[in-house]
Design a protein around this motif. Structure first.
Motif, PDB file in Angstrom:
ATOM      1  N   GLY A  52       0.895  -1.050  -0.104  1.00  0.00           N
ATOM      2  CA  GLY A  52       0.069  -0.054   0.163  1.00  0.00           C
ATOM      3  C   GLY A  52       0.851   0.927   0.001  1.00  0.00           C
ATOM      4  O   GLY A  52       2.111   1.042  -0.563  1.00  0.00           O
ATOM      5  N   LEU A  53       0.549   2.297   0.513  1.00  0.00           N
ATOM      6  CA  LEU A  53       1.287   3.371   0.631  1.00  0.00           C
ATOM      7  C   LEU A  53       2.558   3.050   1.649  1.00  0.00           C
ATOM      8  O   LEU A  53       3.601   3.324   1.654  1.00  0.00           O
ATOM      9  N   ALA A  93      -3.408  -3.142   0.357  1.00  0.00           N
ATOM     10  CA  ALA A  93      -4.560  -2.132   0.566  1.00  0.00           C
ATOM     11  C   ALA A  93      -4.250  -0.810   0.114  1.00  0.00           C
ATOM     12  O   ALA A  93      -3.030  -0.845  -0.435  1.00  0.00           O
ATOM     13  N   GLY A  94      -5.203   0.088   0.041  1.00  0.00           N
ATOM     14  CA  GLY A  94      -4.916   1.336  -0.366  1.00  0.00           C
ATOM     15  C   GLY A  94      -4.208   2.089   0.531  1.00  0.00           C
ATOM     16  O   GLY A  94      -3.204   3.080   0.147  1.00  0.00           O
ATOM     17  N   LEU A  95      -3.834   1.937   1.740  1.00  0.00           N
ATOM     18  CA  LEU A  95      -3.224   2.618   2.603  1.00  0.00           C
ATOM     19  C   LEU A  95      -1.976   2.103   3.408  1.00  0.00           C
ATOM     20  O   LEU A  95      -0.926   2.110   3.049  1.00  0.00           O
ATOM     21  N   VAL A  96      -2.559   0.748   4.151  1.00  0.00           N
ATOM     22  CA  VAL A  96      -1.700  -0.167   4.760  1.00  0.00           C
ATOM     23  C   VAL A  96      -1.854  -1.529   4.590  1.00  0.00           C
ATOM     24  O   VAL A  96      -2.782  -2.116   4.881  1.00  0.00           O
ATOM     25  N   GLY A  97      -0.715  -2.143   4.257  1.00  0.00           N
ATOM     26  CA  GLY A  97      -0.713  -3.663   4.242  1.00  0.00           C
ATOM     27  C   GLY A  97      -1.035  -4.427   5.404  1.00  0.00           C
ATOM     28  O   GLY A  97      -1.845  -5.280   5.663  1.00  0.00           O
ATOM     29  N   PHE A  98      -0.291  -4.104   6.448  1.00  0.00           N
ATOM     30  CA  PHE A  98      -0.461  -4.754   8.000  1.00  0.00           C
ATOM     31  C   PHE A  98      -0.139  -3.639   8.805  1.00  0.00           C
ATOM     32  O   PHE A  98       0.834  -2.969   9.089  1.00  0.00           O
ATOM     33  N   ALA A  99      -1.097  -3.646   9.972  1.00  0.00           N
ATOM     34  CA  ALA A  99      -0.980  -2.630  11.118  1.00  0.00           C
ATOM     35  C   ALA A  99      -1.056  -3.271  12.394  1.00  0.00           C
ATOM     36  O   ALA A  99      -2.209  -4.197  12.606  1.00  0.00           O
ATOM     37  N   LYS A 100      -0.201  -3.002  13.261  1.00  0.00           N
ATOM     38  CA  LYS A 100      -0.287  -3.488  14.773  1.00  0.00           C
ATOM     39  C   LYS A 100      -0.025  -2.590  15.849  1.00  0.00           C
ATOM     40  O   LYS A 100       0.813  -1.845  15.607  1.00  0.00           O
ATOM     41  N   LYS A 101      -1.016  -2.594  16.583  1.00  0.00           N
ATOM     42  CA  LYS A 101      -1.100  -1.806  17.805  1.00  0.00           C
ATOM     43  C   LYS A 101      -0.847  -0.261  17.373  1.00  0.00           C
ATOM     44  O   LYS A 101       0.113   0.434  17.827  1.00  0.00           O
ATOM     45  N   SER A 102      -1.603   0.225  16.234  1.00  0.00           N
ATOM     46  CA  SER A 102      -1.607   1.654  15.734  1.00  0.00           C
ATOM     47  C   SER A 102      -2.947   2.267  15.582  1.00  0.00           C
ATOM     48  O   SER A 102      -4.025   1.671  15.826  1.00  0.00           O
ATOM     49  N   VAL A 103      -2.707   3.519  15.199  1.00  0.00           N
ATOM     50  CA  VAL A 103      -3.961   4.043  14.979  1.00  0.00           C
ATOM     51  C   VAL A 103      -4.217   4.832  13.527  1.00  0.00           C
ATOM     52  O   VAL A 103      -2.884   5.406  12.933  1.00  0.00           O
TER      53      VAL A 103
END
Length: 289
Positions: A52-53, A93-103
């Motif tokens: 993603g980005l 994804a359009g923005l983030v492939g994988f996010a953990k404990k983030s906002v």
């Protein structure tokens, strides 16, 4: 860069002929705070797994950013076809492939996303113990396998911290084989979806399609609206497992191939899903109409 603030100070355009390398990997995740400041990135094109980005963020944040225009975002083992689309698989994804404990908050994506593998989302492909709030996606999502959602492909918890998807909107069609949702493909282990709205058509080629969530496992959905059509699934959810809570959800019964008998799920005619009547029925200030 943990905790470091990064600011986008102007719009970025002209990435059409550039294959963008996503920010952050599993080995070196992005842990900073990215502030888009209301600016836009247009004509993004990227390939590779976890893409993603941003590819992989952990204990980080992204806010106030728009990705707009033609964005052919696909994933791993990328090959560029004659039509300038990229083929690949997994965590796209359009923005983030994988996010953990983030906002992730106040982000907007308009894109065409194609994935030959699993985990696809308009905003985030997979979110673990992460909050996604006030985000929206429009365009189109096509995944050949499982876990696809207009906002998030798969939402899960870690260390008793649940993923929360709050006040988000999807206006895109979403198609995948299994676990396909207007907001999230699969929502598990105490994760929550609140005050969300799906207007896109949702379709599974096998099963478990839902106007809000493809499958809900020991999680909750509260005050959500599904006005798009659903094929091979249920209006708010395609399937449930474990202790689930579904409260004050509304769906368009003229656009779904199944119904829902829960006392807290309300089926409405298309005309009843328009205007101010539904807004009054929801009775909450969390909504933006």
């Amino acid at each position: 860069y943990k905790g470091v603030d990064f600011y986008l100070t102007s719009n970025i355009d002209g990435l059409t002929n550039t294959d963008w390398t996503a920010i952050g990997t599993a080995l070196h995740p992005f842990k900073g705070k990215f502030h888009g400041q209301g600016n836009k990135i247009t004509n993004l094109r990227t390939s590779g797994s976890y893409t993603g980005l941003f590819g992989y963020i952990e204990e980080g944040s992204i806010d106030s950013l728009t990705i707009q225009g033609r964005a052919d975002i696909n994933s791993a083992n990328g090959t560029i076809n004659n039509d300038n689309k990229i083929s690949g698989s997994s965590y796209v994804a359009g923005l983030v492939g994988f996010a953990k404990k983030s906002v992730i908050s106040q982000c907007h994506v308009a894109a065409v996303i194609n994935n030959t593998g699993s985990y696809t989302g308009g905003i985030c492909a997979e979110a673990i113990a992460t909050t996604i709030q006030n985000c929206d996606f429009c365009g189109k999502i096509n995944s050949a396998v499982d876990y696809a959602g207009g906002i998030c492909g798969h939402a899960d918890a870690e260390d008793d911290v649940a993923t929360k998807i709050i006040s988000c909107t999807n206006a895109a069609s979403v198609t995948a084989a299994n676990y396909v949702g207007g907001i999230v493909g699969a929502c598990e282990n105490g994760s929550e979806v609140k005050f969300c709205n799906n207007g896109g058509n949702i379709s599974a080629t096998t099963e478990n399609a839902g106007g809000i969530c493809g499958t809900l496992n020991a999680s909750s959905i509260t005050s959500c609206i599904a006005t798009g059509g659903v094929n091979m699934g249920g209006p708010p959810v395609g399937s449930t497992e474990g202790d689930v809570t579904i409260t004050s959800c509304y769906f368009d019964k003229q656009r779904c191939d199944r119904t829902d008998s829960r006392a807290t799920v309300y089926d409405k005619y298309t005309s009843e899903m328009q205007g101010t009547a539904l807004q009054s029925a929801l009775g909450t200030t969390e909504w933006s109409f």
